[in-house]
Design an enzyme around this catalytic site. Structure first.
Site, mmCIF file in Angstrom:
data_model
loop_
_atom_site.group_PDB
_atom_site.id
_atom_site.type_symbol
_atom_site.label_atom_id
_atom_site.label_comp_id
_atom_site.label_asym_id
_atom_site.label_seq_id
_atom_site.Cartn_x
_atom_site.Cartn_y
_atom_site.Cartn_z
ATOM 1 N N ASP A 69 0.837 -1.197 0.000
ATOM 2 C CA ASP A 69 0.000 0.000 0.000
ATOM 3 C C ASP A 69 0.875 1.252 0.000
ATOM 4 O OD1 ASP A 69 -2.304 1.825 0.830
ATOM 5 O OD2 ASP A 69 -3.277 -0.117 1.034
ATOM 6 N N HIS A 125 -3.556 5.929 3.611
ATOM 7 C CA HIS A 125 -4.335 4.745 3.274
ATOM 8 C C HIS A 125 -3.774 3.476 3.902
ATOM 9 C CE1 HIS A 125 -5.864 1.620 0.392
ATOM 10 N NE2 HIS A 125 -6.927 2.387 0.401
ATOM 11 N N SER A 154 -11.359 -0.922 -0.477
ATOM 12 C CA SER A 154 -10.054 -0.930 0.186
ATOM 13 C C SER A 154 -10.202 -1.213 1.669
ATOM 14 C CB SER A 154 -9.351 0.412 0.023
ATOM 15 O OG SER A 154 -8.677 0.480 -1.183
#
Length: 598
Positions: free
Chosen positions: A174, A236, A412
């Protein structure tokens, strides 16, 4: 990408290949028309037929012969571009730096031209850019509806009596991570795989620092109109990591689903996303494979979380990396995507051998943004209609600031829910194979309490999945023996059940074994060939064909390395695919095992 502007393949949804995943919880999910896609690249991936898979022992990039360079130069002339060797990937392909950025369609044309000119090219494809996807006594636990809500939750508390994920490492591939009080002691050494300093945003390329410096972008930074306005850093990877393994019962913040597990961060996404080639290397490395120039991963991950994606078919480079990871026992969990379209058009959700995850809201119905379709395996909470997923975050809008918690929504966010449950299962039964984990997740999933067409087998039930493997009810794959004669397509042995392992033997250079699978519409057939004990240096190769006998794929790895081919059925009807095992070198009469999944 040097200083070229790149358009994102997928944009952060509260974080999205660049990452699928996140939409800020109070923001409206993006629909398909709003999804931003990076439509340019300045790299090509080229693999030659004599390439060596480096994932079992790193080797330096091979210099290109003068003849190959000349053919590259001629291909480049067609589109006004030159190519130079940048590096080799873990699976033996070459990453070629183009002298200019071009559209994906142009890059595909260039790749096709090169493959047509040079018969030594096994495959050539654009190096596309992926984006992230957003959309106990812990004081915020009561806000984590995704763990316990009867409709949209995953029945996690009932699983904690049996497993917390102890002893299992989960790779979060990520944007990297931010140190956070609720992740203290949960993060193992990782690696920054971003080769382009502009994307990395930390002043350099690859290094051992997987921390997230921020991925904020200004309007137009990633290509014309992308993003439309300045965007803050997503953090994220930190949000994903917290969903999986935030500390529980520490009197702070939130509780991770597999809070006994550890996180191995692999940073692949930065400003405007990340390259397919970097992501593929991270997949190989995180699962324990070798990557040239990168120190070995001392903390092999049994589960890989990819909350990222892009559009189009599964790249060969990505599929090879997934096959490599699966060969080492890694479970690969990926986001279905946030465009409310058929996930057959979302990469890597449409790759073979992955667990593709759709998102549900608190009602247990399909989240408005979630992709769907036959490639989706299961669903998990991703949030919708203002009810997002709460996890660890950072307070900075561009560069890092203090610890924070934030709501995000997207596939996600759904993906780490499933990755965490896989960690709970593997902690309970470490002998599970990737296929067994997937099968148990599906067979124990609960029915949708609201409409969720194309969302897979159901909503993952953590307690049921853990109980199923704790009881020792592991999945025993069906087996069958090769039956002669089967040396041509017309007399191919049928294989009817996904997961079947065929046992066979070749007796000479003219012996071939053919098998046929009726592949359902929208599914991808994967066949994996391994030599059985006692075969020595014997080497068999693997090929795949359609009903007309046209070769669709091949794998010709050397002795001691498994071969695997994957072929898709993109039609709207069931269609046969034929797999051929062919003798190459070694002892006559050596036996093999051939596993089929679809």
């Amino acid at each position: 990408m040097s200083h070229h502007k790149m358009s994102p393949v997928l944009k952060l949804c509260a974080a999205a290949l660049v990452a699928f995943g996140s939409l800020a919880a109070n923001a409206a999910p993006q629909d398909a028309a709003q999804t931003k896609v990076i439509t340019q690249t300045d790299r090509l991936i080229v693999r030659y037929k004599d390439a060596v898979d480096n994932s079992k022992g790193a080797m330096p990039a091979r210099a290109l012969t003068a003849a190959r360079q000349a053919l590259m130069a001629r291909s480049g002339q067609q589109l006004g571009a030159t190519m130079r060797l940048l590096r080799a990937t873990a699976t033996g392909a070459n990453v070629m730096q183009l002298s200019r950025a071009m559209s994906i369609d142009e890059a595909r044309a260039l790749a096709a031209d090169l493959a047509a000119r040079d018969p030594d090219v096994e495959y050539a494809e654009p190096d596309r850019v992926m984006l992230p996807l957003f959309v106990p006594n812990d004081p915020m636990y009561t806000q984590q509806w995704d763990l316990f809500d009867a409709k949209g939750g995953m029945n996690v508390p009932a699983a904690w009596d049996k497993s917390t994920g102890a002893g299992i490492n989960v790779a979060v591939i990520d944007t990297g991570y931010r140190p956070h009080v609720d992740l203290q002691g949960q993060i193992l050494p990782g690696y920054d795989f971003i080769t382009n300093a502009t994307i990395a945003g930390d002043g350099n390329g690859r290094d051992s620092d997987a921390s997230d410096p921020g991925d904020n972008t200004y309007a137009g930074q990633c290509g014309t109109g992308i993003p439309a306005q300045d965007e803050a850093s997503s953090w994220h990877g930190t949000h994903v990591a917290g969903t999986i393994a935030a500390k529980a019962n520490n009197g702070v913040g939130v509780a991770g689903i597999a809070y006994g597990a550890k996180i191995v961060p692999a940073r692949v996404l930065g400003k405007c996303g990340g390259y397919t080639s970097d992501i593929a290397d991270a997949i190989v490395w995180a699962s324990g494979g070798a990557v040239t120039g990168v120190p070995a991963n001392a903390n092999k991950a049994r589960v890989l979380n990819l909350s990222l994606g892009g559009s189009g078919a599964c790249d060969t480079t990505t599929q090879n990396a997934i096959n490599s990871a699966r060969s080492r026992g890694a479970v690969v969990v990926v986001a279905a995507g946030n465009s409310n379209i058929n996930a057959a058009n979302s990469n890597p959700a449409n790759c073979a051998g992955v667990i593709a995850v759709a998102a549900v809201g608190r009602t247990g119905g399909k989240a408005s943004y979630s992709n769907y379709g036959s490639v989706v395996d299961v669903a998990a909470p991703g949030g919708d209609s203002g009810a997002g997923i709460l996890s660890t975050w950072n307070a900075g809008t561009s560069t890092p600031a203090g610890d924070n918690y934030g709501y995000m929504m997207g596939t996600s966010m759904a993906t780490p829910h499933v990755a965490a449950v896989a960690a709970l299962m593997l902690s309970t039964n470490p002998n599970l194979t990737p296929d067994e984990v997937e099968a148990k997740l599906k067979s124990t999933a609960r029915a949708f309490p609201a409409a969720c067409s194309g969302c897979g087998a159901g909503i993952v039930d953590a307690a049921a999945a853990v109980n199923a493997v704790a009881a020792g009810a592991t999945v025993t794959p069906p087996t069958q023996n090769e039956v002669e004669p089967n040396n041509s397509i017309s007399v191919a042995n049928p294989v009817n059940v996904s997961g079947t392992v065929v046992k066979g033997t070749l007796y000479g250079t003219t012996d071939n074994d053919y098998f046929v699978v009726q592949v359902p519409a929208g599914k991808t057939l994967t066949a994996t060939l391994t030599m059985n004990a006692g075969s020595g240096s014997t080497d068999y190769d693997l090929y795949a064909y359609n009903s007309a006998g046209t070769q669709l794929a091949m794998s010709t790895n050397g002795a001691g390395t498994p071969d695997a081919v994957s072929v898709a059925n993109a039609t709207s009807a069931t269609s046969p695919r034929y797999v051929r095992v062919r003798y190459h070198t070694g002892v006559y009469g050596a036996s093999y095992s051939l596993k089929f999944t679809w």
